[in-house]
Design a protein around this motif. Structure first.
Motif, PDB file in Angstrom:
ATOM      1  N   LYS A  51       0.833  -1.194   0.000  1.00 36.52           N
ATOM      2  CA  LYS A  51       0.000   0.000   0.000  1.00 36.52           C
ATOM      3  C   LYS A  51       0.872   1.251   0.000  1.00 36.52           C
ATOM      4  CE  LYS A  51      -3.745  -2.234   2.598  1.00 36.52           C
ATOM      5  NZ  LYS A  51      -4.562  -2.188   3.826  1.00 36.52           N
ATOM      6  N   ALA A  52       0.302   2.333  -0.499  1.00 36.22           N
ATOM      7  CA  ALA A  52       1.014   3.610  -0.476  1.00 36.22           C
ATOM      8  C   ALA A  52       1.279   4.019   0.967  1.00 36.22           C
ATOM      9  CB  ALA A  52       0.193   4.686  -1.187  1.00 36.22           C
ATOM     10  N   GLY A  53       2.470   4.534   1.205  1.00 35.04           N
ATOM     11  CA  GLY A  53       2.819   4.962   2.545  1.00 35.04           C
ATOM     12  C   GLY A  53       3.313   3.846   3.440  1.00 35.04           C
ATOM     13  N   TRP A  54       3.661   2.696   2.856  1.00 36.29           N
ATOM     14  CA  TRP A  54       4.118   1.558   3.670  1.00 36.29           C
ATOM     15  C   TRP A  54       5.387   1.903   4.452  1.00 36.29           C
ATOM     16  CZ3 TRP A  54       9.010  -0.253   2.999  1.00 36.29           C
ATOM     17  CH2 TRP A  54       9.661   0.091   1.816  1.00 36.29           C
ATOM     18  N   TRP A  55       6.186   2.855   3.931  1.00 33.38           N
ATOM     19  CA  TRP A  55       7.444   3.223   4.586  1.00 33.38           C
ATOM     20  C   TRP A  55       7.207   3.923   5.929  1.00 33.38           C
ATOM     21  CZ3 TRP A  55       5.737   4.726  -0.182  1.00 33.38           C
ATOM     22  CH2 TRP A  55       5.132   5.979  -0.271  1.00 33.38           C
ATOM     23  N   ALA A  56       5.951   4.305   6.210  1.00 35.58           N
ATOM     24  CA  ALA A  56       5.655   4.914   7.506  1.00 35.58           C
ATOM     25  C   ALA A  56       5.918   3.937   8.648  1.00 35.58           C
ATOM     26  CB  ALA A  56       4.205   5.391   7.547  1.00 35.58           C
ATOM     27  N   GLN A  57       5.982   2.637   8.321  1.00 35.28           N
ATOM     28  CA  GLN A  57       6.243   1.630   9.349  1.00 35.28           C
ATOM     29  C   GLN A  57       7.698   1.655   9.828  1.00 35.28           C
ATOM     30  OE1 GLN A  57       3.801  -2.224   8.493  1.00 35.28           O
ATOM     31  NE2 GLN A  57       4.129  -1.266   6.507  1.00 35.28           N
ATOM     32  N   PHE A  58       8.539   2.478   9.186  1.00 35.83           N
ATOM     33  CA  PHE A  58       9.877   2.716   9.718  1.00 35.83           C
ATOM     34  C   PHE A  58       9.842   3.738  10.864  1.00 35.83           C
ATOM     35  CE2 PHE A  58      11.211   1.090   5.514  1.00 35.83           C
ATOM     36  CZ  PHE A  58      12.178   0.184   5.925  1.00 35.83           C
ATOM     37  N   GLU A  59       8.706   4.447  10.958  1.00 32.11           N
ATOM     38  CA  GLU A  59       8.501   5.432  12.024  1.00 32.11           C
ATOM     39  C   GLU A  59       9.633   6.460  12.053  1.00 32.11           C
ATOM     40  OE1 GLU A  59       7.865   3.396  15.690  1.00 32.11           O
ATOM     41  OE2 GLU A  59       6.067   2.348  14.978  1.00 32.11           O
ATOM     42  N   ASP A  60       9.905   7.034  10.890  1.00 30.65           N
ATOM     43  CA  ASP A  60      10.943   8.052  10.753  1.00 30.65           C
ATOM     44  C   ASP A  60      10.312   9.281  10.098  1.00 30.65           C
ATOM     45  OD1 ASP A  60      13.150   9.639   9.641  1.00 30.65           O
ATOM     46  OD2 ASP A  60      14.427   7.967  10.224  1.00 30.65           O
ATOM     47  N   GLU A  61      10.130  10.342  10.852  1.00 31.34           N
ATOM     48  CA  GLU A  61       9.459  11.541  10.343  1.00 31.34           C
ATOM     49  C   GLU A  61      10.230  12.190   9.197  1.00 31.34           C
ATOM     50  OE1 GLU A  61       8.822  14.168  13.571  1.00 31.34           O
ATOM     51  OE2 GLU A  61       7.353  12.875  14.601  1.00 31.34           O
ATOM     52  N   THR A  62      11.558  12.184   9.299  1.00 30.80           N
ATOM     53  CA  THR A  62      12.361  12.782   8.224  1.00 30.80           C
ATOM     54  C   THR A  62      12.158  12.030   6.920  1.00 30.80           C
ATOM     55  OG1 THR A  62      14.027  13.502   9.821  1.00 30.80           O
ATOM     56  CG2 THR A  62      14.680  13.423   7.507  1.00 30.80           C
ATOM     57  N   LEU A  63      12.140  10.705   6.978  1.00 32.30           N
ATOM     58  CA  LEU A  63      11.912   9.895   5.781  1.00 32.30           C
ATOM     59  C   LEU A  63      10.553  10.206   5.176  1.00 32.30           C
ATOM     60  CD1 LEU A  63      12.617   7.600   3.827  1.00 32.30           C
ATOM     61  CD2 LEU A  63      11.710   5.998   5.521  1.00 32.30           C
ATOM     62  N   ASP A  64       9.521  10.280   5.998  1.00 37.81           N
ATOM     63  CA  ASP A  64       8.175  10.589   5.492  1.00 37.81           C
ATOM     64  C   ASP A  64       8.157  11.942   4.785  1.00 37.81           C
ATOM     65  OD1 ASP A  64       7.415   8.230   6.661  1.00 37.81           O
ATOM     66  OD2 ASP A  64       6.562   9.166   8.451  1.00 37.81           O
ATOM     67  N   GLU A  65       8.850  12.918   5.362  1.00 38.17           N
ATOM     68  CA  GLU A  65       8.883  14.252   4.764  1.00 38.17           C
ATOM     69  C   GLU A  65       9.609  14.242   3.424  1.00 38.17           C
ATOM     70  OE1 GLU A  65      10.231  18.848   5.900  1.00 38.17           O
ATOM     71  OE2 GLU A  65      10.817  17.154   7.179  1.00 38.17           O
ATOM     72  N   LEU A  66      10.734  13.537   3.358  1.00 45.15           N
ATOM     73  CA  LEU A  66      11.495  13.476   2.113  1.00 45.15           C
ATOM     74  C   LEU A  66      10.688  12.817   1.000  1.00 45.15           C
ATOM     75  CD1 LEU A  66      15.043  12.444   3.416  1.00 45.15           C
ATOM     76  CD2 LEU A  66      14.223  14.722   2.841  1.00 45.15           C
ATOM     77  N   VAL A  67      10.002  11.735   1.303  1.00 47.62           N
ATOM     78  CA  VAL A  67       9.196  11.046   0.297  1.00 47.62           C
ATOM     79  C   VAL A  67       8.062  11.946  -0.189  1.00 47.62           C
ATOM     80  CG1 VAL A  67       7.628   9.116  -0.102  1.00 47.62           C
ATOM     81  CG2 VAL A  67       9.773   8.736   1.113  1.00 47.62           C
ATOM     82  N   ASN A  68       7.421  12.641   0.734  1.00 46.35           N
ATOM     83  CA  ASN A  68       6.316  13.525   0.363  1.00 46.35           C
ATOM     84  C   ASN A  68       6.799  14.641  -0.568  1.00 46.35           C
ATOM     85  OD1 ASN A  68       3.448  14.441   0.814  1.00 46.35           O
ATOM     86  ND2 ASN A  68       4.532  16.239   1.570  1.00 46.35           N
ATOM     87  N   ILE A  69       7.963  15.209  -0.258  1.00 44.66           N
ATOM     88  CA  ILE A  69       8.517  16.268  -1.111  1.00 44.66           C
ATOM     89  C   ILE A  69       8.847  15.718  -2.492  1.00 44.66           C
ATOM     90  CG2 ILE A  69      10.466  17.835  -1.424  1.00 44.66           C
ATOM     91  CD1 ILE A  69      10.594  18.132   1.609  1.00 44.66           C
ATOM     92  N   ALA A  70       9.467  14.541  -2.526  1.00 40.95           N
ATOM     93  CA  ALA A  70       9.875  13.957  -3.806  1.00 40.95           C
ATOM     94  C   ALA A  70       8.672  13.685  -4.702  1.00 40.95           C
ATOM     95  CB  ALA A  70      10.658  12.668  -3.561  1.00 40.95           C
TER      96      ALA A  70
END
Length: 505
Positions: A51-70
């Protein structure tokens, strides 16, 4: 009577529409329902899809922000979106040939004849024809000038009796769907690349910190060895080994700095940011995050509907099958309906009267009865392309299933290796504690303590590398399983607006 005779002809043409090309049949599912290695020890899996957003399971806010920007600012994704619009526009253009084309014309015209014209001049010159003018009782046969106004429409329509235009529209639609799938695949590719480079950046950052701590420990060791050598209790070999170990650690630091900068710059390109902006985004110190979820393996057959490369290969078969149908339809006649109803009057006030109506209508057909085998060659060409596309689809499916199974096995093995390193780190921690206790009891020298600490830091570095490998394999596995990774920021924005309104109220 003429219009009554045309009516049954037109009805027969409209009712005679038939598809002369091959009907498309979707490839059969032969991959089975389960992967061969989904039960590898250490692999936590579920039967869900990616599913989209599966990387949220890493629980890393910086990663979530970088993906959203990209996903919102990456230039390659913006180019892909424009290509989707181009393909959709081309599809609409092809489909437009199935409906009549209507052109409306309107104009006012004024023209006059020259009395000196050798042919028309005598007709417009008063008395120019002598006795003829006297016989008809007029000074001239024709008026020297005329004015008239016209309003007309040109209507043309190819009646798609054998579905040639329909096949072309189906091919264009499949191509447009291909481009959209490519865009989705580009989202997956860019997102996975962002996650990969972020993990590599954090891994280099974490390893650098360990190397700095190791360097400090080795400096203490070197100082102690130098002291022992000066007092005659050490050897030149011990001194050389201590210096070599410290130099080796120093050599690692520039390499880790290079790795950090390389992955930071790659992230900058993916996100469309400059170095200063990336420094701000990555300012928060972090580690390689651990995955808190499970792998959404699903069924092996789900990969056929999830992976972009398989879907693109299947759409290629759909498009070429339609091309085959269009090539076959070219062997049959083409029928055309054309008409030009209009109004023509010498005075604009009379333009819309019933007496000003004028029209032309026609029915035509075009049939190539001999072309030296060119049409048959085109059919053979398209059929050959379809067979190649079918083989390409089969190869893509086999490669995809093999890739998923390989990565599943690799992921399980990586988790197993990571657990072994974790056990080793526990033993290294115990060794440091024991060495420190023995040193305090006076049973060993301090070099033994420093050596245990050095081994501990080496195992910590190995743990970072093992964790990084597991995380990278996990990203590759999600990528191999396919699915649409695109996140939609609009619902979040709407929720934010609603929350703001609620707070305001």
């Amino acid at each position: 009577m003429k219009s009554r005779k045309l009516t049954p002809i037109l009805l027969s043409m409209l009712l005679a529409g038939c598809a002369v090309g091959p009907e498309y049949e979707a490839p059969q599912d032969t991959v089975g329902s389960a992967f061969l290695v989904e039960d590898v020890e250490g692999t936590a899996a579920s039967d869900e899809k990616v599913k989209a957003g599966w990387w949220a399971q890493f629980e890393d806010e910086t990663l979530d922000e970088l993906v959203n920007i990209a996903q919102n600012e990456n230039i390659s994704l913006q180019i892909a979106a424009q290509r989707v619009k181009s393909a959709q526009a081309y599809q609409r253009a092809v489909e437009s040939f199935k409906v009549p084309t209507i052109t409306v014309n309107m104009g006012a015209t004024s023209y006059g004849f020259s009395e000196n014209d050798p042919l028309v001049g005598p007709l417009v010159t008063p008395g120019g024809l002598g006795q003829i003018n006297q016989a008809i009782g007029q000074d001239s046969v024709l008026d020297s000038s005329y004015d008239f106004t016209t309003l007309s429409a040109n209507i043309s329509w190819e009646v798609d009796v054998f579905n040639r235009l329909e096949y072309q529209a189906q091919s264009a639609q499949a191509r447009a769907e291909q481009v959209e799938i490519m865009r989705e695949g580009m989202v997956t590719l860019i997102t996975s690349d962002v996650i990969h480079n972020y993990f590599q950046f954090r891994g280099a950052q974490e390893r650098k910190q360990i190397a700095i701590e190791t360097q400090e420990s080795q400096r203490e060791t070197l100082k102690l060895v130098e002291s022992l050598v000066r007092n005659g209790y050490g050897s030149d070999l011990d001194l050389a080994q201590a210096k070599a170990a410290l130099s080796a650690t120093k050599a690692i630091l520039p390499q880790l700095d290079i790795a950090k900068n390389v992955h930071k710059q790659r992230l900058a390109i993916l996100l469309g940011k400059n170095s200063a902006e990336m420094d701000e985004l990555l300012a928060k110190q972090g580690m390689v995050p651990d995955f808190k979820g499970t792998v959404p393996i699903g069924l092996a057959s789900d990969v056929l509907q999830s992976r972009p490369d398989i879907r693109i290969a299947e759409k290629e078969m759909v498009a070429i099958n339609a091309d085959v149908g269009a090539a076959v339809a070219n062997k049959y006649p083409r029928f055309y309906l054309t008409g030009s109803p209009g109004l023509l009057a010498g005075d604009f006030s009379d333009l819309f009267s019933s007496d000003s109506a004028a029209w032309v209508a026609s029915v035509g057909a075009s049939w190539t009865v001999f072309d030296g085998g060119r049409t048959d060659a085109q059919i053979d060409l398209q059929e050959s392309r379809f067979n190649a596309a079918a083989l390409g689809y089969e190869q893509t499916v086999n490669t995809a299933i093999s890739e998923v199974e390989t990565l599943l096995y690799t992921y399980g093995s990586s988790q197993e290796a990571e657990s072994y390193v974790a056990d080793t780190l526990v033993e290294a921690d115990n060794a440091v504690a024991k060495a420190d206790s023995l040193y305090r009891a006076g049973l060993v020298d301090y070099i033994s303590v420093l050596d245990a600490q050095r081994q501990q830091k080496l195992v910590r570095d190995a743990q970072v590398s093992a964790n990084l490998q597991t995380s990278q394999v996990l990203v590759s596995l999600h990528k191999a399983l396919g699915g649409n990774w695109e996140i939609d920021p609009e619902p979040e924005s709407e929720q934010g607006q609603e929350a703001t309104q609620t707070q305001t109220q």
